[in-house]
Design a protein around this motif. Structure first.
Motif, PDB file in Angstrom:
ATOM      1  N   ALA A  42      55.280  13.206  31.348  1.00 22.75           N
ATOM      2  CA  ALA A  42      54.248  13.991  30.672  1.00 22.75           C
ATOM      3  C   ALA A  42      53.078  14.280  31.604  1.00 22.75           C
ATOM      4  O   ALA A  42      52.532  15.389  31.598  1.00 22.75           O
ATOM      5  N   VAL A  43      52.700  13.310  32.427  1.00 18.65           N
ATOM      6  CA  VAL A  43      51.606  13.513  33.384  1.00 18.65           C
ATOM      7  C   VAL A  43      51.970  14.609  34.383  1.00 18.65           C
ATOM      8  O   VAL A  43      51.141  15.480  34.710  1.00 18.65           O
ATOM      9  N   ILE A  44      53.206  14.586  34.865  1.00 20.42           N
ATOM     10  CA  ILE A  44      53.648  15.608  35.822  1.00 20.42           C
ATOM     11  C   ILE A  44      53.565  17.000  35.198  1.00 20.42           C
ATOM     12  O   ILE A  44      53.001  17.934  35.791  1.00 20.42           O
ATOM     13  N   PHE A  45      54.109  17.152  33.989  1.00 18.40           N
ATOM     14  CA  PHE A  45      54.064  18.458  33.339  1.00 18.40           C
ATOM     15  C   PHE A  45      52.639  18.871  32.976  1.00 18.40           C
ATOM     16  O   PHE A  45      52.306  20.063  33.025  1.00 18.40           O
ATOM     17  N   THR A  46      51.791  17.924  32.639  1.00 19.85           N
ATOM     18  CA  THR A  46      50.398  18.231  32.335  1.00 19.85           C
ATOM     19  C   THR A  46      49.680  18.733  33.579  1.00 19.85           C
ATOM     20  O   THR A  46      48.936  19.723  33.522  1.00 19.85           O
ATOM     21  N   ALA A  47      49.898  18.080  34.710  1.00 21.07           N
ATOM     22  CA  ALA A  47      49.273  18.520  35.966  1.00 21.07           C
ATOM     23  C   ALA A  47      49.731  19.925  36.332  1.00 21.07           C
ATOM     24  O   ALA A  47      48.920  20.773  36.734  1.00 21.07           O
ATOM     25  N   ILE A  48      51.013  20.192  36.165  1.00 18.65           N
ATOM     26  CA  ILE A  48      51.528  21.531  36.449  1.00 18.65           C
ATOM     27  C   ILE A  48      50.906  22.552  35.498  1.00 18.65           C
ATOM     28  O   ILE A  48      50.520  23.655  35.913  1.00 18.65           O
ATOM     29  N   SER A  49      50.770  22.196  34.249  1.00 18.93           N
ATOM     30  CA  SER A  49      50.179  23.092  33.261  1.00 18.93           C
ATOM     31  C   SER A  49      48.722  23.402  33.578  1.00 18.93           C
ATOM     32  O   SER A  49      48.269  24.549  33.446  1.00 18.93           O
ATOM     33  N   ILE A  50      47.972  22.397  34.003  1.00 24.28           N
ATOM     34  CA  ILE A  50      46.568  22.604  34.363  1.00 24.28           C
ATOM     35  C   ILE A  50      46.475  23.549  35.555  1.00 24.28           C
ATOM     36  O   ILE A  50      45.649  24.476  35.567  1.00 24.28           O
ATOM     37  N   CYS A  51      47.319  23.349  36.549  1.00 23.18           N
ATOM     38  CA  CYS A  51      47.333  24.233  37.726  1.00 23.18           C
ATOM     39  C   CYS A  51      47.709  25.658  37.333  1.00 23.18           C
ATOM     40  O   CYS A  51      47.102  26.624  37.800  1.00 23.18           O
ATOM     41  N   ARG A  52      48.715  25.786  36.479  1.00 27.68           N
ATOM     42  CA  ARG A  52      49.147  27.104  36.014  1.00 27.68           C
ATOM     43  C   ARG A  52      48.010  27.815  35.286  1.00 27.68           C
ATOM     44  O   ARG A  52      47.725  28.990  35.544  1.00 27.68           O
ATOM     45  N   SER A  53      47.327  27.104  34.399  1.00 25.54           N
ATOM     46  CA  SER A  53      46.215  27.700  33.655  1.00 25.54           C
ATOM     47  C   SER A  53      45.102  28.135  34.587  1.00 25.54           C
ATOM     48  O   SER A  53      44.527  29.221  34.423  1.00 25.54           O
ATOM     49  N   TRP A  54      44.793  27.316  35.571  1.00 27.98           N
ATOM     50  CA  TRP A  54      43.753  27.653  36.526  1.00 27.98           C
ATOM     51  C   TRP A  54      44.129  28.916  37.304  1.00 27.98           C
ATOM     52  O   TRP A  54      43.294  29.809  37.499  1.00 27.98           O
ATOM     53  N   CYS A  55      45.385  29.003  37.727  1.00 32.60           N
ATOM     54  CA  CYS A  55      45.841  30.187  38.477  1.00 32.60           C
ATOM     55  C   CYS A  55      45.700  31.453  37.640  1.00 32.60           C
ATOM     56  O   CYS A  55      45.188  32.469  38.109  1.00 32.60           O
ATOM     57  N   TRP A  56      46.152  31.407  36.397  1.00 32.65           N
ATOM     58  CA  TRP A  56      46.052  32.584  35.543  1.00 32.65           C
ATOM     59  C   TRP A  56      44.599  32.961  35.276  1.00 32.65           C
ATOM     60  O   TRP A  56      44.253  34.145  35.286  1.00 32.65           O
ATOM     61  N   ARG A  57      43.744  31.974  35.041  1.00 36.43           N
ATOM     62  CA  ARG A  57      42.326  32.278  34.811  1.00 36.43           C
ATOM     63  C   ARG A  57      41.697  32.896  36.044  1.00 36.43           C
ATOM     64  O   ARG A  57      40.872  33.805  35.951  1.00 36.43           O
ATOM     65  N   THR A  58      42.082  32.406  37.212  1.00 39.73           N
ATOM     66  CA  THR A  58      41.565  32.960  38.466  1.00 39.73           C
ATOM     67  C   THR A  58      42.015  34.405  38.632  1.00 39.73           C
ATOM     68  O   THR A  58      41.211  35.288  38.976  1.00 39.73           O
ATOM     69  N   ILE A  59      43.282  34.661  38.387  1.00 38.49           N
ATOM     70  CA  ILE A  59      43.820  36.017  38.523  1.00 38.49           C
ATOM     71  C   ILE A  59      43.140  36.970  37.545  1.00 38.49           C
ATOM     72  O   ILE A  59      42.680  38.057  37.932  1.00 38.49           O
ATOM     73  N   PHE A  60      43.054  36.581  36.271  1.00 40.75           N
ATOM     74  CA  PHE A  60      42.435  37.453  35.287  1.00 40.75           C
ATOM     75  C   PHE A  60      40.929  37.587  35.517  1.00 40.75           C
ATOM     76  O   PHE A  60      40.357  38.643  35.247  1.00 40.75           O
ATOM     77  N   GLY A  61      40.292  36.547  36.030  1.00 43.62           N
ATOM     78  CA  GLY A  61      38.865  36.627  36.347  1.00 43.62           C
ATOM     79  C   GLY A  61      38.602  37.635  37.444  1.00 43.62           C
ATOM     80  O   GLY A  61      37.645  38.415  37.386  1.00 43.62           O
ATOM     81  N   ARG A  62      39.450  37.656  38.450  1.00 43.29           N
ATOM     82  CA  ARG A  62      39.306  38.636  39.536  1.00 43.29           C
ATOM     83  C   ARG A  62      39.580  40.042  39.042  1.00 43.29           C
ATOM     84  O   ARG A  62      38.921  40.990  39.450  1.00 43.29           O
ATOM     85  N   THR A  63      40.568  40.170  38.165  1.00 45.64           N
ATOM     86  CA  THR A  63      40.911  41.487  37.620  1.00 45.64           C
ATOM     87  C   THR A  63      39.749  42.034  36.802  1.00 45.64           C
ATOM     88  O   THR A  63      39.409  43.207  36.907  1.00 45.64           O
ATOM     89  N   ARG A  64      39.129  41.179  36.000  1.00 49.18           N
ATOM     90  CA  ARG A  64      37.985  41.625  35.186  1.00 49.18           C
ATOM     91  C   ARG A  64      36.821  42.062  36.057  1.00 49.18           C
ATOM     92  O   ARG A  64      36.153  43.049  35.751  1.00 49.18           O
ATOM     93  N   LYS A  65      36.555  41.356  37.136  1.00 51.62           N
ATOM     94  CA  LYS A  65      35.448  41.702  38.023  1.00 51.62           C
ATOM     95  C   LYS A  65      35.669  43.051  38.700  1.00 51.62           C
ATOM     96  O   LYS A  65      34.731  43.795  38.921  1.00 51.62           O
ATOM     97  N   LYS A  66      36.922  43.377  39.011  1.00 51.39           N
ATOM     98  CA  LYS A  66      37.225  44.651  39.658  1.00 51.39           C
ATOM     99  C   LYS A  66      37.026  45.825  38.706  1.00 51.39           C
ATOM    100  O   LYS A  66      36.689  46.922  39.112  1.00 51.39           O
ATOM    101  N   HIS A  67      37.252  45.617  37.411  1.00 50.54           N
ATOM    102  CA  HIS A  67      37.173  46.694  36.429  1.00 50.54           C
ATOM    103  C   HIS A  67      35.790  46.836  35.810  1.00 50.54           C
ATOM    104  O   HIS A  67      35.585  47.722  34.991  1.00 50.54           O
ATOM    105  N   VAL A  68      34.865  45.991  36.166  1.00 54.66           N
ATOM    106  CA  VAL A  68      33.519  46.059  35.557  1.00 54.66           C
ATOM    107  C   VAL A  68      32.622  46.963  36.328  1.00 54.66           C
ATOM    108  O   VAL A  68      32.705  47.435  37.315  1.00 54.66           O
TER     109      VAL A  68
END
Length: 68
Positions: A42-68
């Motif tokens: 569970a710890v392994i999958f949780t760590a992967i999930s946290i990393c995945r969420s961070w990556c998606w937030r980073t990608i969408f955050g950059r996308t939003r900044k470009k369109h503003v």
């Protein structure tokens, strides 16, 4: 500070729930992990999930900044 508390509750409850689900589901597949082994999985999958969420937030955050 409230977001940090909510995140800790979310992640902590996910770890506990994931461990319990594994202990229940894995025997159906002839796998019999100990509680500690299930927790480690569970710890392994949780760590992967946290990393995945961070990556998606980073990608969408950059996308939003470009369109503003």
């Amino acid at each position: 500070m409230r977001n940090l508390f909510e995140t800790c509750i979310d992640v902590g409850s996910g770890l506990i729930l994931s461990t319990m689900i594994q202990l229940f589901i894995f025997p159906f597949f002839d796998m019999y992990p100990t509680v500690l082994e299930s927790f480690h999985i569970a710890v392994i999958f949780t760590a992967i999930s946290i990393c995945r969420s961070w990556c998606w937030r980073t990608i969408f955050g950059r996308t939003r900044k470009k369109h503003v």
